[in-house]
Each structure stands twice: as C-alpha cells, then as structure tokens.
Motif scaffolding. Structure first.
Motif, mmCIF file in Angstrom:
data_model
loop_
_atom_site.group_PDB
_atom_site.id
_atom_site.type_symbol
_atom_site.label_atom_id
_atom_site.label_comp_id
_atom_site.label_asym_id
_atom_site.label_seq_id
_atom_site.Cartn_x
_atom_site.Cartn_y
_atom_site.Cartn_z
ATOM 1 N N ASP A 194 0.735 -1.246 -0.024
ATOM 2 C CA ASP A 194 -0.118 0.106 0.004
ATOM 3 C C ASP A 194 0.795 1.275 0.042
ATOM 4 N N ILE A 195 1.904 1.167 0.687
ATOM 5 C CA ILE A 195 2.894 2.582 0.768
ATOM 6 C C ILE A 195 3.462 2.630 -0.711
ATOM 7 N N VAL B 228 0.744 4.072 -2.788
ATOM 8 C CA VAL B 228 0.723 5.528 -2.816
ATOM 9 C C VAL B 228 1.797 6.389 -3.335
ATOM 10 N N LEU C 120 2.035 9.171 -6.295
ATOM 11 C CA LEU C 120 2.522 10.536 -6.286
ATOM 12 C C LEU C 120 3.610 10.864 -7.142
ATOM 13 N N ILE D 122 1.869 11.467 -10.572
ATOM 14 C CA ILE D 122 1.184 13.006 -10.742
ATOM 15 C C ILE D 122 2.253 14.058 -10.835
ATOM 16 N N ARG D 123 3.274 13.857 -10.414
ATOM 17 C CA ARG D 123 4.355 15.082 -10.196
ATOM 18 C C ARG D 123 5.132 14.713 -11.412
ATOM 19 N N PRO E 265 6.118 7.449 10.087
ATOM 20 C CA PRO E 265 5.298 7.830 8.931
ATOM 21 C C PRO E 265 6.011 8.773 8.064
ATOM 22 N N VAL E 266 6.280 8.389 6.784
ATOM 23 C CA VAL E 266 6.893 9.461 5.917
ATOM 24 C C VAL E 266 5.711 10.525 5.634
ATOM 25 N N VAL F 174 4.496 13.227 3.037
ATOM 26 C CA VAL F 174 4.556 13.714 1.387
ATOM 27 C C VAL F 174 5.412 14.729 1.233
ATOM 28 N N ASN G 282 0.902 4.387 7.923
ATOM 29 C CA ASN G 282 1.911 5.169 7.068
ATOM 30 C C ASN G 282 1.203 5.149 5.764
ATOM 31 N N ALA G 283 0.626 3.905 5.229
ATOM 32 C CA ALA G 283 -0.135 4.119 3.899
ATOM 33 C C ALA G 283 -1.196 5.136 3.956
ATOM 34 N N HIS H 215 -1.673 7.646 5.767
ATOM 35 C CA HIS H 215 -1.109 8.877 6.207
ATOM 36 C C HIS H 215 -0.759 9.448 4.577
ATOM 37 N N LEU H 216 -0.016 8.709 4.092
ATOM 38 C CA LEU H 216 0.386 9.175 2.688
ATOM 39 C C LEU H 216 -0.565 9.208 1.779
ATOM 40 N N ALA H 217 -1.641 8.438 1.845
ATOM 41 C CA ALA H 217 -2.893 8.529 1.097
ATOM 42 C C ALA H 217 -3.446 9.795 1.196
ATOM 43 N N GLN I 150 -2.481 12.557 2.811
ATOM 44 C CA GLN I 150 -1.693 13.847 2.248
ATOM 45 C C GLN I 150 -1.733 13.944 0.695
ATOM 46 N N THR I 151 -1.595 12.672 -0.128
ATOM 47 C CA THR I 151 -1.592 12.939 -1.611
ATOM 48 C C THR I 151 -2.898 13.482 -1.991
ATOM 49 N N LEU J 128 -3.213 17.178 -1.950
ATOM 50 C CA LEU J 128 -2.428 17.757 -2.931
ATOM 51 C C LEU J 128 -3.509 18.403 -3.799
ATOM 52 N N LEU K 10 -6.490 5.819 -4.559
ATOM 53 C CA LEU K 10 -5.959 6.204 -3.335
ATOM 54 C C LEU K 10 -7.010 5.721 -1.954
#
Lengths: 123, 450
Positions: A15-16, A19, A23, A26-27, A107-108, A110, B241-242, B244-246, B248-249, B252, B262
């Motif tokens: 899943d990570i 996403v 990301l 799209i960039r 957690p990373v 964006v 984490n997934a 969180h990232l989703a 945040q994305t 955007l 997502l």
C-alpha cells in the motif's frame, strides 16, 4: 552509460508503494518500484541508474543494509544517493553509519518525499 | 571399674554429647530432621540408663527395649526423611506393638533374658530393615555417598538390635556384642548429622533452582512482552503510514489524482488495522478460553471459495496462482466465521510467504472427518521450529525483517481444537509448507459424548 533518471523505491508494504508511486506519477517523476532487495537489484540491472534510491530498512530477503553493500560494489551505482526509511528510532544513526545521503522517519510525510526528490531527481 | 563399665561410660558420654549438641541445633533450626536427630540421641541416653539398671530390675530390660524402639523409629524418621524414602508408619507401629506385647508377656511370664528382649528388638529391627531394603532397591545414583553411609549405619544398628538378646548375656560373645554396639553408635553419630546437613544443602539447591527458573520465566515473559509491543507498533505503522500518505496525497488536490486508487488504499488500511485489532482480541479470548462458537451446518468448500474470492486482490499482487480442489460439498457442524478465519489465515500465510509460486487449497470429506489442505511452495518452515509455529508470537522468520505478530497460526490452532479437530504441518526448509486440518463433521458436543 545513460544519465541517471528518476527514483527507485524499495519498500515491502504494497500500500505504501502504491501511494508513493501514485505521487511520483502525478508529479511527473519517473519511478520504478521493488518490493525487496532482490527485486531492487533486478530493477537496477534493467535500465539506466536512478537518480535517487528510496530504501526501506526493514525488509525480508536481503535487508536494506545488505542491498547498500551490494550496490556499492556495482560501478555506476556506487554514487547514487540513497535515502533510507525506517520506523525504528535509531534510523538516523544507522543512516549515517551506512553512508546514506539522507533519512526519512516513518510515517513518511509527502512534503518530505517531494522535497528529497526535488533535490536529487528533479527533471 | 571393669572394662565393660568403662566402655559404658564412654558410650554414655558420647550419647550425652550428641544429645546436647543436637538439642542446641534443634532449638536453632526448627526442622523435623533436627528434631528427629535430637530424639534419637535423647532416647539413646534413656536407653543407656535403663541398660545400666537392667541387672537390678528385670522390668528395666523392658524399658530399655522401649527406648531402643523409640530411638530406632526416630532414626528411621531421620534417615528416611533425609533420603526421601517411603514412610510406612502402619508397618512400623504394628511391629512395635507386636514386639511390645510379646516382650511384656515374656517378662510377666518370667522368661529368660533373650526371650524377654527378642520380641521388642525384632519390633525395633523391622523399621530399620524396611529402610535398608527400600534404599537398596533404589535406582543407581539415587543416593549420595552420605546417603549410603547412613544406610550402612542403619544396617549396623539393625544387626546390633538383632544380636542383643543373644550376645548381651553370653560372656563369650558379649565383647562382640559391644563391638557391634560401638560401631553402630559411631556410625550413626557420624552419618546422622551428615545427612541432615546434606538434606539442608540439597533443599537450598532445590530452592535456588526453582528461583532461577522463575526468574528465567519472568525475564522471558518481559522480553516477549517487549517484543510484542515492538511488533504490534510495527504492524500498526504499516497501514497507518499508507493511510497517512494516501490522505496527504489526496489533499494535494492535483488534477490527475487517481482518487479511486487512493481511496482503495485508505480502505485497505482501515481493514488491515481492524483485522489486527481482531487478532489481538482473539488472542485474549483464546487465552482465557472464551472462544465462543456458534455452531451450524457449514460447507467447508463454500467457505474456501468465499475466502479465495476475498483474497483475490492479494493473490493477484503476489503473483501466486491458486488451485482449488474441493469435493462438491464438505458439510459439518462448525462455526462459519471461525472456520472462515482458519481458511483465511492459512491462505493469507501461503500468499505472504509463497514467493509468488503456486498455491493449492483442497477441501475433502474423509469418512467422518473433513480435511482441509493448504500447500505453498515458499521457503518453508525451519525444522527446528516444528510444532512451535502454532505457539503465540512464533513467527518462523527473523524478527526485524517480517511483519506480523505470529498470532494467526496460534488462533487457527485454538479454533481447530475448539471444533474438535487437529492441525499439522509438514515442511522442509526450502521446500514449502503443507498445512493439514482435520475436523470432525459432527458437532464437538456430539464428539465429546462419543
């Protein structure tokens, strides 16, 4: 040897990966993914070297440290900046030990990922 | 004073010394063995006094005999207790009573010395002989050197008891009788305190070992708890984490955002977290035996197909090809949800560890049982792990590199056991794993009644 381009993402959580790849997409950042160290080495053999490697330190089948060791031995890949991602508290210290260019704590965020990519793999 | 009297005085002195010393020790260390030791010497002294008075009053011979019996019963208690032999109070007291009656009768009837004293010394010898016989029958190595020394001392005492009626009054053999008596008293003097000491040392060792075991248990439990917390945090962080990232994305707000994908990640993270919480709760329930089953007719083949459909996405991503081989219907009285958990856990593991290689699932009827097979061609389970893989938190892989609490298989086993079935795994390092679950098709209650 073609110019280094894009990002190689090495992360075991599907899943990570999904996403982050979304990301990058799209960039407009070219990116490849690998679910573990073994796949990462395969990807690296198939094409131009990436401009940045994002590496999760906790993975099965050749962990992050093993991969970095393997990479340093490959000509052309030894100079690719590696940013490690880790959920453990000691990530920063280990990143320094491994000679990584940077460290992302999980957690990373964006924003942090995008900043890193802009720095190393822009355009 | 003739030599005999001198010897008697030496005897008496030795006994007195032993009695005082053991009395002091008993007052200091209030243990049953110390009490028995004191009793032996105390009785010994009284018997010596009676011995001295035998010449003037034949009833003194009786008193002397009584004291000897008392002394020997206490000696048996001492040695038997220290060496942890079987106590046989009924046998000993019966022998004592018979001897008592016999000697009393003989004394009243005015019988000769040897006949007056023989019954009671026999009664006294029986407990000693019983102890020696028990000791001799013990397996090799059960008794220490000190133990054997005290058994030897007991045997000499028994011989002394037996020879007394005959040798005591016979001038020709009296010296031999005394030599044996001296030997017996010395032997008991040396060995009795020695085994009390040894017993105490062994007790300390036993207690230490028990304590060490407890400490090791506690340390292991704390370590397991710490590892559990670390792993739980890791298991939660993945989906978080997934997520969180989703999110945040999504924020955007980019034009070409693939919202659907997502949101799928958000949903999957939600499910992963919920599933983890359920696992934790199930673990708690399984441990406290509160696994509640709702039994109804369930078709295992149908459950397998349903679970396979639910795991379709994961299967696709892993690259594993799934083969399902089920009998048309495999019906039994089970808990539908729990059975689904069993299939789900086994199949999920096969997908997770299957290295993208083919997976087989089979559900068949075998007589009165249903059989479920889940076979993968992954790295397999290391042989050293064996059945431990079903223990809670046992994960079969190095801690740092793989996620998962290792609860899945434990819960599977708990459920299978609750349903009256068995589970086994066949695996060789590097050659995949084959899980076989056997469930009775009749309800567990009916099974228990069988």
């Amino acid at each position: 040897m073609s110019a280094p381009a894009g990002v190689l993402l090495v992360e075991d959580d599907a899943d990570i990966r999904e996403v982050l790849m979304t990301l990058f997409s799209i960039r407009g950042i070219p990116a490849r993914e690998a679910r573990d160290g073994v796949e990462a080495l395969e990807r690296l053999r198939e094409g131009p070297p990436p401009a940045l490697i994002l590496l999760d330190l906790m993975m099965p089948r050749l962990d992050g440290e093993g991969l970095i060791g393997a990479l340093r031995g490959v000509p052309g890949l030894a100079t690719v900046p590696i940013v490690v991602m880790s959920g453990h508290g000691d990530g920063r210290a280990r990143a320094a030990e491994l000679g990584a260019a940077g460290y992302l704590a999980k957690p990373v965020e964006v924003a942090d990922v995008l900043a890193l990519v802009a720095r190393y793999a822009a355009g | 004073m003739d030599g005999l009297q001198q010897l008697l005085i030496v005897f008496a002195g030795l006994l007195l010394f032993n009695a005082i010393l053991s009395g002091v020790l008993w007052a200091r260390h209030r243990t049953p063995l110390h009490r028995a030791l004191f009793g032996v010497w105390g009785m010994g002294i009284v018997s010596m006094i009676a011995q001295g008075a035998v010449q003037s009053d034949r009833w003194m011979g009786f008193v002397f005999g009584l004291c000897n019996v008392g002394m020997n019963l206490l000696l048996v208690e001492l040695v038997g207790g220290a060496l942890r032999l079987r106590r046989r109070p009924r046998l000993h007291l019966t022998a004592f009573a018979v001897g008592l009656v016999g000697s009393a009768a003989a004394t009243m009837a005015g019988a000769p010395f040897w006949l007056r004293t023989l019954p009671i010394t026999l009664g006294s010898t029986v407990p000693l002989a019983d102890l020696v016989v028990q000791a001799v029958r013990l397996p090799r190595g059960r008794l220490s050197t000190t133990g054997w020394a005290s058994v030897f001392a007991t045997s000499v005492m028994a011989i002394h008891m037996l020879d007394y009626p005959f040798l005591r009054d016979d001038p020709g053999f009296a010296p031999l009788g005394f030599v044996i008596a001296i030997l017996a008293v010395f032997a008991v003097s040396v060995t009795a305190p020695a085994i009390v000491l040894e017993h105490a040392s062994l007790e300390v060792e036993r207690l230490n070992a028990a304590l060490e075991a407890r400490v090791a248990e506690a340390t292991a439990a704390v370590r397991a708890r710490d590892e559990f917390v670390a792993i739980a945090a890791h298991e939660i962080r993945g989906p978080l984490n997934a997520l969180h990232l989703a999110v945040q994305t999504l924020r955007l707000g980019a034009d070409e955002l693939p919202h659907a994908r997502l949101f799928d990640v958000v949903e999957r993270s939600d499910r992963r977290l919920a599933r983890f919480v359920d696992q934790l709760l199930d673990l708690g329930r399984a441990r406290s035996g509160a696994l509640h089953l709702e039994l109804e007719p369930v078709d295992l083949a149908e459950v397998v197909r349903t679970v396979a459909r639910q795991l379709d996405a994961e299967l696709a991503r892993s690259g594993s090809a799934l083969t399902i081989a089920c009998d048309p219907a495999v019906v039994g009285t089970w808990d539908r949800f729990r059975l689904g958990q069993v299939v789900d856990n086994l199949l999920s593991n096969a997908i997770k560890f299957g290295l993208g290689r083919p997976i087989e699932v089979a559900a068949t009827t075998q007589g009165a049982d249903a059989r479920l097979l889940v076979i993968d061609r992954g790295p397999g389970i290391p042989r050293e792990l064996g059945e431990r893989i079903f223990d809670p938190f046992e994960r079969g892989v190095a801690t740092r590199n793989h996620g998962g609490l290792g609860l899945g298989l434990h819960i599977v086993r708990e459920i299978v056991t609750a349903l009256g079935g068995t589970i086994r795994v066949d695996s060789a390092d590097g050659a995949g794993a084959r899980f076989e679950v056997t469930l009775p098709t009749a309800s567990p209650a009916a099974e228990a009644a069988r």
